[in-house]
Structures are given as structure tokens and as C-alpha cells.
Write an enzyme that holds these catalytic residues in place. Structure first.
Site, short mmCIF file in Angstrom:
data_model
loop_
_atom_site.label_atom_id
_atom_site.label_comp_id
_atom_site.label_asym_id
_atom_site.label_seq_id
_atom_site.Cartn_x
_atom_site.Cartn_y
_atom_site.Cartn_z
N ASP A 148 0.85 -1.19 0.00
CA ASP A 148 0.00 0.00 0.00
C ASP A 148 0.89 1.25 0.00
O ASP A 148 1.81 1.35 0.82
CB ASP A 148 -0.87 -0.05 1.27
N ASP A 154 2.82 5.00 -5.50
CA ASP A 154 2.06 6.23 -5.29
C ASP A 154 2.96 7.43 -5.55
O ASP A 154 3.68 7.88 -4.66
CB ASP A 154 1.49 6.27 -3.87
N HIS A 191 -8.00 10.04 3.71
CA HIS A 191 -7.45 9.07 4.66
C HIS A 191 -7.75 9.45 6.12
O HIS A 191 -7.87 10.62 6.44
CB HIS A 191 -5.93 8.96 4.48
N GLY A 197 -8.94 5.66 1.12
CA GLY A 197 -9.63 6.50 2.11
C GLY A 197 -11.11 6.20 2.22
O GLY A 197 -11.93 7.10 2.32
N SER A 228 -12.87 4.33 4.57
CA SER A 228 -13.52 3.94 5.83
C SER A 228 -14.75 4.79 6.04
O SER A 228 -14.81 5.94 5.61
CB SER A 228 -12.55 4.12 7.00
N ILE A 277 -9.70 -0.02 3.09
CA ILE A 277 -10.27 0.23 4.42
C ILE A 277 -9.22 -0.10 5.48
O ILE A 277 -8.77 -1.24 5.58
CB ILE A 277 -11.54 -0.63 4.63
N ASP A 278 -8.84 0.89 6.24
CA ASP A 278 -7.90 0.71 7.33
C ASP A 278 -8.47 1.28 8.63
O ASP A 278 -8.63 0.57 9.63
CB ASP A 278 -6.56 1.39 6.98
N SER A 279 -8.84 2.56 8.60
CA SER A 279 -9.27 3.23 9.84
C SER A 279 -10.43 2.50 10.52
O SER A 279 -10.46 2.42 11.76
CB SER A 279 -9.69 4.68 9.54
P1 13P Z 1 -8.95 4.80 5.49
O1 13P Z 1 -8.10 5.66 6.34
O2 13P Z 1 -10.20 5.51 5.07
O3 13P Z 1 -9.27 3.50 6.13
O4 13P Z 1 -8.17 4.50 4.13
C1 13P Z 1 -7.21 3.47 4.06
C2 13P Z 1 -6.41 3.53 2.82
O5 13P Z 1 -6.71 4.21 1.87
C3 13P Z 1 -5.21 2.70 2.78
O6 13P Z 1 -4.49 2.89 1.62
O1 G3H Z 2 -3.44 4.92 3.61
C1 G3H Z 2 -2.78 4.64 4.61
C2 G3H Z 2 -3.10 3.47 5.44
O2 G3H Z 2 -4.14 3.75 6.33
C3 G3H Z 2 -1.86 2.96 6.12
O3 G3H Z 2 -1.52 3.77 7.20
O4 G3H Z 2 0.89 4.25 6.80
O5 G3H Z 2 -0.12 4.47 9.08
O6 G3H Z 2 0.24 2.21 8.08
P1 G3H Z 2 -0.03 3.67 7.83
ZN ZN Z 3 -4.58 4.90 0.87
#
Ligand code: 13P
Ligand code: G3H
Ligand code: ZN
Length: 326
Positions: free
Chosen positions: A82, A104, A184, A229, A231, A272-274
Site C-alpha cells: 500500500d 504512489d 485518509h 480512504g 472507511s 479500508i484501514d481506519s
Molecule cells: P482509510 O483511512 O479511510 O481506512 O483508508 C485506508 C487507505 O486508503 C489505505 O491505503
Molecule cells: O493509507 C494509509 C493506510 O491507512 C496505512 O496507514 O501508513 O499508518 O500504516 P499507515
Molecule cells: Zn490509501
């Protein structure tokens, strides 16, 4: 089944009107939660690791954890980098067995973005050295924080549809992340960009720019589009966190109905991460408050893992539509 790249997965998703969830992972419990949820939903899945995740967990640990998940579940899994920001990082992941990478270079000029993306694509697609690795690129910038890069709200830039054909043609990338108003982190929009629901007090964000998505898709028929981004900052988790000692004020995400709609169009990958971070935090905070005598990490991290698993199942079934697609 060994790790796979995104080619077949995205083709089926595009044709079937659904998207694959790309969930970020940093440790064993998160890998297990995501892949067990996907297995129970009969869904393919993308596990993605950021540069920060690789630094935190060490690259080898993540790779082996994901391989263990492949062995444990038998479902199609992509291991994806990522937000790779250099050729060297992408190469390191490709050489280390990742099946997909993102380069990226969206913060660079159009020509620099093309040059760097093309260099990564040439290496990733050269099957004399490794299996074909798929490459995601990005045009346009999102607001929010990713790794060390912070883009202030107001400084984001939407993808220009008139750029996409030339970019894809000249780079040879396999999928394209675009900026249509997602961002994000857990604070995606400033309160002044939103309206407030008079009953609940919850912020309602501005709608995504579906006009841009449609224009991009017209210019790139059949080509997989990615949303970062994405979430939704599910308010039940925010509530649990705040009721158990946390303080998340005006955290707001992208409404799930809008993501569901995007998944039915050309969007094949939704990041989806957050939402997973919030679920993990909600589980652990609740556990600590309800069981002040507990000190075994398996108890409280275990509850966090259950909460992450529940949110991933919800996303797969109610947002992405990737359930029962294996
Ligand atoms: P969120 O912060 O919205 O979860 O996005 C995650 C993301 O885009 C990871 O690349
Ligand atoms: O888009 C970013 C992701 O949420 C990853 O976050 O770089 O803090 O691991 P991070
Ligand atoms: Zn991202």
C-alpha cells in the site's frame, strides 16, 4: 491455492458489479480477523501492508503471517504493498513475494508520476525474474494522513478525467486509484464541510464526486478503478470508544451507501484501514473497562480481533458485495 495477483479478481469484480476489500494489516490478529471473515463470507480478499506496517512488524513476519492465512483458509488472497513511494520499496516487495504493489507518485508532476510508475510496471511485469506482479498507480491526491505525508483539507486535488487515458497507456499500470472526495484517516471532513444531523448530532459529509468516476470509466472501459480512504467511521465503534475512556470528537467517514454504489460501477478495490483500527480499539477499550482484573493479552487483543472480524464481515456483505464470489 497460492497468493494471487489482482488480474482475475478485478475482472470478475468488474463484470459482477462488486468490489474487493483491501484491508490493511500490521499484526497476526488483524491478518486472522480479515482472512477468517473473508473465509466465512466465501469472499476473495486483498491484504495490504504500508511502508509503516513493514517497519513495525518487519517485512518477513508479515509475509509469513499472510502465507499462514493462505494455508489456513484456502481462499484467494492478494498480498499488496500500500502506498509504495519509491522504486526500491516496490522492488523489495516484488522480490519478497508480494503479488501486487502500489506505486504512489501522485504528489509528483504528471510526467514524473508517469516515469516512476512506468519503471515499477516494467520491473513488476517482467516474468523472467518473478511471477507477474500487478501494479496500482494513482492520479489526483486525497486529503488526510498516510505514512509521513499529510495533505491538508483544501489542498487535495480531484483526478482530472482528461488525464487518465494517457496515463494508463503510457505507464501500463493494471489499476488506477482516483481522487473523488474520499480521504485518509478517521477525520475525513472538517465539520464546516458537513451538515449536522439535528437528531443524532452526527456529521453528514459532502457526497463523493460520482461525475468524475463516471467520466473516468467512460474513458477507460473495463479498467479497474481503486478508491483509497474509504472507511466509513462507523459510529457504533466511535460510541464504544468514547464510552470507555476514548475521546474521538467529530470523527467522520464516507457513507457506506456511496461506497456500495461505487462498487457496482467500475470500482474494483476499496481500501479500508481506519474502520479496522476503530474496531480493534473499541474491543480493547471495552474489555479493559469491563474486566479491570484482566492482564492476559489474549483476552483483550482477542476481543479486538473479534470486533475487527465483525466489521470486515459487515463490509464484505453490506458494502463491497464480494460475498459468495469464490
Ligand atoms: P482509510 O483511512 O479511510 O481506512 O483508508 C485506508 C487507505 O486508503 C489505505 O491505503
Ligand atoms: O493509507 C494509509 C493506510 O491507512 C496505512 O496507514 O501508513 O499508518 O500504516 P499507515
Ligand atoms: Zn490509501
Amino acid at each position: 491455492m497460492p497468493l494471487v495477483n489482482t488480474i482475475e479478481m478485478f475482472k470478475k469484480a468488474y463484470d459482477g458489479g462488486y468490489a474487493i476489500g483491501a484491508f490493511n494489516c500490521n499484526n497476526m490478529e488483524i491478518v486472522q480477523a480479515i482472512t477468517e471473515a473473508a473465509k466465512e463470507c466465501n469472499s476473495p480478499v486483498i491484504l495490504q501492508c504500508s511502508k509503516g506496517a513493514r517497519n513495525y512488524a518487519k517485512a518477513g513476519y508479515l509475509k509469513h503471517l499472510v502465507e499462514a492465512a493462505v494455508e489456513d483458509t484456502g481462499i484467494p488472497i492478494v498480498l499488496h504493498l500500500d502506498h509504495g513511494d519509491t522504486f526500491e520499496l516496490c522492488k523489495d516487495c516484488i522480490d519478497g513475494g508480494f503479488t501486487s504493489v502500489m506505486i504512489d507518485a501522485s504528489s509528483k508532476s504528471f510526467e514524473e508520476n508517469i516515469a516512476l510508475t512506468k519503471k515499477v510496471v516494467e520491473y513488476a511485469h517482467d516474468t523472467s525474474k518473478h511471477p507477474y506482479v500487478t501494479v496500482e498507480a494513482e492520479l489526483g491526491t486525497l486529503a488526510g494522513i498516510e505514512d509521513e505525508v499529510k495533505v491538508e483539507h483544501g489542498n487535495e486535488s480531484y483526478t482530472r478525467p482528461e488525464d487518465v487515458e494517457e496515463f494508463v497507456k503510457r505507464t501500463g499500470c493494471d489499476s488506477l486509484a482516483i481522487a473523488i472526495g474520499t480521504s485518509h484517516g478517521a477525520y475525513k471532513f472538517k465539520p464546516e464541510q458537513c451538515t449536522r444531523d439535528p437528531k443524532t448530532g452526527i456529521l453528514l459529509p459532502p457526497p463523493l464526486r460520482f461525475d468524475i468516476l463516471e467520466e473516468v470509466s467512460k474513458r477507460l472501459p473495463g479498467f479497474p478503478i481503486v478508491l483509497h480512504g474509504s472507511s466509513s467511521v462507523n459510529q457504533e465503534y466511535v460510541k464504544i470508544i468514547n464510552e470507555h475512556g476514548g475521546k474521538l470528537v467529530d470523527a467522520v467517514g464516507v457513507p457506506e451507501e456511496q461506497l456500495r454504489h461505487a462498487a457496482q460501477l467500475s470500482v474494483c478495490k476499496i481500501n479500508i484501514d481506519s474502520d479496522l483500527r476503530l474496531a480493534m480499539t473499541a474491543g480493547i477499550r471495552q474489555h479493559f473497562e469491563e474486566h479491570p482484573d484482566h492482564f492476559d493479552p489474549r483476552q483483550y487483543v482477542g476481543q479486538g480481533r473479534e470486533y475487527v472480524k465483525a466489521i470486515v464481515k459487515h463490509k464484505i456483505i453490506d458494502v463491497l458485495g464480494s460475498n459468495d464470489k469464490i
